[in-house]
Design an enzyme around this catalytic site. Sequence first.
Site, PDB file in Angstrom:
ATOM      1  N   ASP B 161       1.213  -0.951   0.022  1.00 45.20           N
ATOM      2  CA  ASP B 161       0.044   0.707   0.077  1.00 45.20           C
ATOM      3  C   ASP B 161       0.693   1.323  -0.254  1.00 45.20           C
ATOM      4  O   ASP B 161       2.056   1.445  -0.221  1.00 45.20           O
ATOM      5  CB  ASP B 161      -1.339  -0.199   1.202  1.00 45.20           C
ATOM      6  CG  ASP B 161      -1.740   0.590   1.090  1.00 45.20           C
ATOM      7  OD1 ASP B 161      -2.403   1.459   0.474  1.00 45.20           O
ATOM      8  OD2 ASP B 161      -3.385   0.076   1.255  1.00 45.20           O
ATOM      9  N   HIS B 213      -2.545   3.541  -5.129  1.00 45.41           N
ATOM     10  CA  HIS B 213      -2.399   2.981  -3.713  1.00 45.41           C
ATOM     11  C   HIS B 213      -1.519   1.938  -3.497  1.00 45.41           C
ATOM     12  O   HIS B 213      -0.908   1.180  -2.967  1.00 45.41           O
ATOM     13  CB  HIS B 213      -3.225   1.496  -2.960  1.00 45.41           C
ATOM     14  CG  HIS B 213      -4.416   2.326  -2.115  1.00 45.41           C
ATOM     15  ND1 HIS B 213      -4.234   2.715  -1.174  1.00 45.41           N
ATOM     16  CD2 HIS B 213      -6.373   2.135  -2.229  1.00 45.41           C
ATOM     17  CE1 HIS B 213      -5.587   3.338  -0.528  1.00 45.41           C
ATOM     18  NE2 HIS B 213      -6.106   2.858  -1.633  1.00 45.41           N
ATOM     19  N   GLU B 277      -9.606   2.706  -5.154  1.00 51.34           N
ATOM     20  CA  GLU B 277      -9.777   3.739  -4.941  1.00 51.34           C
ATOM     21  C   GLU B 277      -8.570   4.440  -6.022  1.00 51.34           C
ATOM     22  O   GLU B 277      -7.936   5.211  -5.523  1.00 51.34           O
ATOM     23  CB  GLU B 277      -9.229   4.051  -2.936  1.00 51.34           C
ATOM     24  CG  GLU B 277     -10.193   3.884  -2.901  1.00 51.34           C
ATOM     25  CD  GLU B 277     -10.102   4.208  -1.470  1.00 51.34           C
ATOM     26  OE1 GLU B 277     -10.689   4.538  -0.862  1.00 51.34           O
ATOM     27  OE2 GLU B 277      -8.977   3.430  -0.831  1.00 51.34           O
TER      28      GLU B 277
END
Lengths: 646, 646
Positions: B161, B213, B277
């Site tokens: 991440d 990410h 995202e």
Amino acid sequence: MPWPASVNPGTGAIAIDSGFNIAITGYSDKRLEAAVGRILTRISRQTGTQFIGGKPALSIECHGAGENESYQLDVTTTGAKLSADAVTGALRGLETFVQLIVPGENGFEVPVIHIEDHPRFSWRGLMIDVSRHWMPVAVIERNLDAMAAVKMNVLHWPLTDDQGFRVESKLFPRLQQFGSDGDFYTQDEIRHVVAYAGDRGIRVVPEFDMPGHATSWVAGMPELASAPGPYKIERTWGIFEPTMDPTREETYKFLDAFIGEMAALFPDPFFHIGGDEVEDTQWKQSARIQGFAKEHGFKTSHDLQSYFNQRVEKIVKKHGKSMIGWDEVLAPGLASDTVIQSWRGQQSLADAARKGYRGILSFGYYLDHLKPAAFHYAIDPTGGENASRILGGEACMWAEYVSAETIDSRIWPRAAAIAERLWSPASVKDVDSMYNRLSWVSRVLDWVGVEHRANFYRMIDELAGGKPSEPVRVLASSVEALGIETRRDARKYTSLVPLNRFPDAARPESEQIRALEQCALKSPTAEDIHIALAEWRDNHALILPLAAGNSMIREILPISENLSTVGAIGLQALKYIQTGQTPPASWVAEQRRILNEIEKPKFEVVLAAVRPVRLLIEAAAHTSTAMKSRDVRSVTNVPVTRPQPF
Amino acid sequence: MPWPASVNPGTGAIAIDSGFNIAITGYSDKRLEAAVGRILTRISRQTGTQFIGGKPALSIECHGAGENESYQLDVTTTGAKLSADAVTGALRGLETFVQLIVPGENGFEVPVIHIEDHPRFSWRGLMIDVSRHWMPVAVIERNLDAMAAVKMNVLHWPLTDDQGFRVESKLFPRLQQFGSDGDFYTQDEIRHVVAYAGDRGIRVVPEFDMPGHATSWVAGMPELASAPGPYKIERTWGIFEPTMDPTREETYKFLDAFIGEMAALFPDPFFHIGGDEVEDTQWKQSARIQGFAKEHGFKTSHDLQSYFNQRVEKIVKKHGKSMIGWDEVLAPGLASDTVIQSWRGQQSLADAARKGYRGILSFGYYLDHLKPAAFHYAIDPTGGENASRILGGEACMWAEYVSAETIDSRIWPRAAAIAERLWSPASVKDVDSMYNRLSWVSRVLDWVGVEHRANFYRMIDELAGGKPSEPVRVLASSVEALGIETRRDARKYTSLVPLNRFPDAARPESEQIRALEQCALKSPTAEDIHIALAEWRDNHALILPLAAGNSMIREILPISENLSTVGAIGLQALKYIQTGQTPPASWVAEQRRILNEIEKPKFEVVLAAVRPVRLLIEAAAHTSTAMKSRDVRSVTNVPVTRPQPF
């Protein structure tokens, strides 16, 4: 804790934040690097801080490998420096540094301080019996971590006794095969433990008890015994008949091979042969052994044991080790470099020293008696002359009444008081100060990973069958567990009786009760006392529902009822004190009588809650000036003197 | 817990004593043997009993290796039998057996019972984020043990991440070198965890989040990004710009090699590529990428992501895996065997199912929101039609506001409620029953080794600087910690801010407060309530001394003062109830106002103690019949229905 040889606190502090780091600036080796890694992990956990490097706030400068334990720690507002002659000294200093961390005005910090430190005695041991109850490697590991935290430096590890042969012999595998229930350390595990200890500056001295306490040897090798077998390992406690045959040359041939194998496994220069509590029935009943004794002019069984010891001592020496034995090995002709470990007393140790032997004191340091820390703290190994021959002392944890689950709470934190006695200057002996620091170090040891505190909560939840168990905890915090002297008479214990009842969960010494006693002496009307007394009075009603269908809770109901009584008596006494009335003499006499009755040991615990209440009654009986208002300031919550937490 | 598909209790019990043993009578393999060894160790510890063999009280008969999770457990007074088609089923049954152990009339025992059990969903997962805060292998291990205890079967392990690249790549070592602070799992550690999980019947599904990410990927390999570097890993929370370049063939060449390397490391047939995202700033700002999009006729960034996903899906498939992605990967052209994990909601999952995709629900199971167990328990993965395509659900533990020290108390025991939702029949949904069993299973998990309970005590001792910290514990038990939605606005958090303050020690849900609420509803004059209220009222005076020089205690004094206020209000309400008087309406209105004010979140916790006191005020306000005497029987101490403890 232990308190350093010299401490000078200053003002200010350095922060423990994400930029904190440790640098090794002088000599370095794998052991020091590993120690720094472990310490950083512990600090990170204790302070909730993730370290990402940065300018080192602590630098370590040592001059070489070595075992010199002295160090100097200098914390200033701009950084800390740890200096030591040897890596072992740096390890000791790192433990001091961790104990200095406190929550301050801006998170965790280490206050400015200058410390110069070195041990008083070179032998500061902990003996862990693993025969009566089996202790897996994890138990040994976490206790080694705890020993390092309080600067103990010798793990004395008795690996054989009547109830278990706990080490793998590759030469004589029948020993562990028949001498254990499969619960023994493999040689790889032994090497692992020795290395684990060495990493922490701790030596490992193995003990192989002979010629007595030998049932587990002869379970697999009956030919070693002084009477024909078969034998099997003991499940009960005491002193047993199976004893090695000191007259047969085969015994010494076997011991030569076995001791050789073990000597190679344990690098320490000392080798413990036990030698205690030899039961001579087998010797006396054997015409052959009696004939041998007569032939050699031995008058007593002890003479025969001395002959055995001297033969064994030569074998031990042949394999490069110095022998250690308990008091009983002391006899004319014993090699002069033998070390005597005394369980009999300071007098016995002084005798040995006078005869030129080095000694280690264990008398007074028997943790399994579950005596208060103050008792052990008052025992000093030196007895005047020949002090230089006293190497130090050893706390002994015999395992008749402890399991892997309960042993931590029987060793810690009390052993830390013994550690301080052996490390710190003899002048450090204030008991109140010791207890304040013991309360702190008990938590440090929890953070190190020893389970004396976690197990307390866990066992109480287990007793309560997983139900919310707060009232059982309240009761358990108001009692103190009793040691071997009470337990051996209380019920029939064997190695197969579970150690999972209330007396096993209860701790040897109640921190809460001690705090209340202090409070009752200094400020009997403090809020803490009132709260505790009311909690005790009301607790029995809360325990009752937990007893339904649960025999282990039901059996403690009488103690619980007594706690309620004690709470109620205390509240009455408090009322007299608060109103300044002097209670009738008959009332005082009656309460004393009730408390004396209640304080008698019951179910292997003593209701320690009686002690502060007795103080209240005496205060009420002797109060002449009224104390009109309750003092709401607490004193029990500030027992630890800051900024020096250790 | 989780409650079995079918349960028939009987009468009588078998004893757990030193003669207890487990025999494998049918198919056996190393996995089953190891499981039996572990279970014996756990039972031995939980019951304080040393096992020395004997006639087996529990026999296990299974027919083969395999992953079928059903089992049958039959406990009679003469012994217990566990039958299963496969070893995995036997593992599940062993966990049920351990949960059946209770303290009875003669020590610990397992009551007679007949259980037939199988899971409702085949995918019962826990996701543990290790990027935002680093979680050492020991954290993963103990959480795997806990998962096994509540029959969860998938560890979803996101290894990359923005804040950290947590796995060793031997092909591209710059990834972990520049993408972590040295905190990553070696390939040996990964293999160890996969084996450890497999031993417990748990699959490990790794996640490598892409194309968004992705900061930690491009820290070491900036050429993967859609804009020139350099990059370094993020220390803050949110959604960040660095995104893989979907237009360059080199990206896919790299992913082919990397995914191949990882596919070999993780045997599971599923491979999670994240896909959530995606921040498209870099894509929008690149003329080259916009040209590529135009050329391919992509209208939106989501089209571009779909192109990327489909390319990646082919790579994943080439290496023998089925792809999983979060909701956002759903787009026309997505391979039909892709599994959709939904964080957006049940509707989103139903959409995917309607389009033929299999799905996993995570919406409603986000543990980092620190919602009550009842909230998660009410969420069901199935949404009517296409139910067969819903594989199950996953509890998600994102790690912005947890450390290795606090994560256990954020996962457990609440995740056990989700585990039950996913394992037990849909008809098992009584919330009170669930909470009773949750309270029990919380302790079982403690015995398994997860640290959600031990850490609570430890952190409070740390906060109090090692001083006796009972008053801080009282306060912490009366509040509930708030989740990510409150914390992100409360102060500036980064990965370098220590998570060691009061809101980190406090638990998401207070067992004590729930018990008091129940009590206030059923029996407001019970002794428990009075004791708790008086304790709260008096607690502030006891906390004050701990705040001296300790900023972390000082900052919670306002909450502590509020707790005292709440205790005093509750005692007043209780007085009205006990005397049968109706309080003046103005008094009631004023107390409601005060409680509303006090209940507002403060310092990232909420004072849960307000809830039972509000019930008391309402009871006082609406009481018409006087309750003249106090009911001294406790109800809060008997919440767990016996003899079925799970």
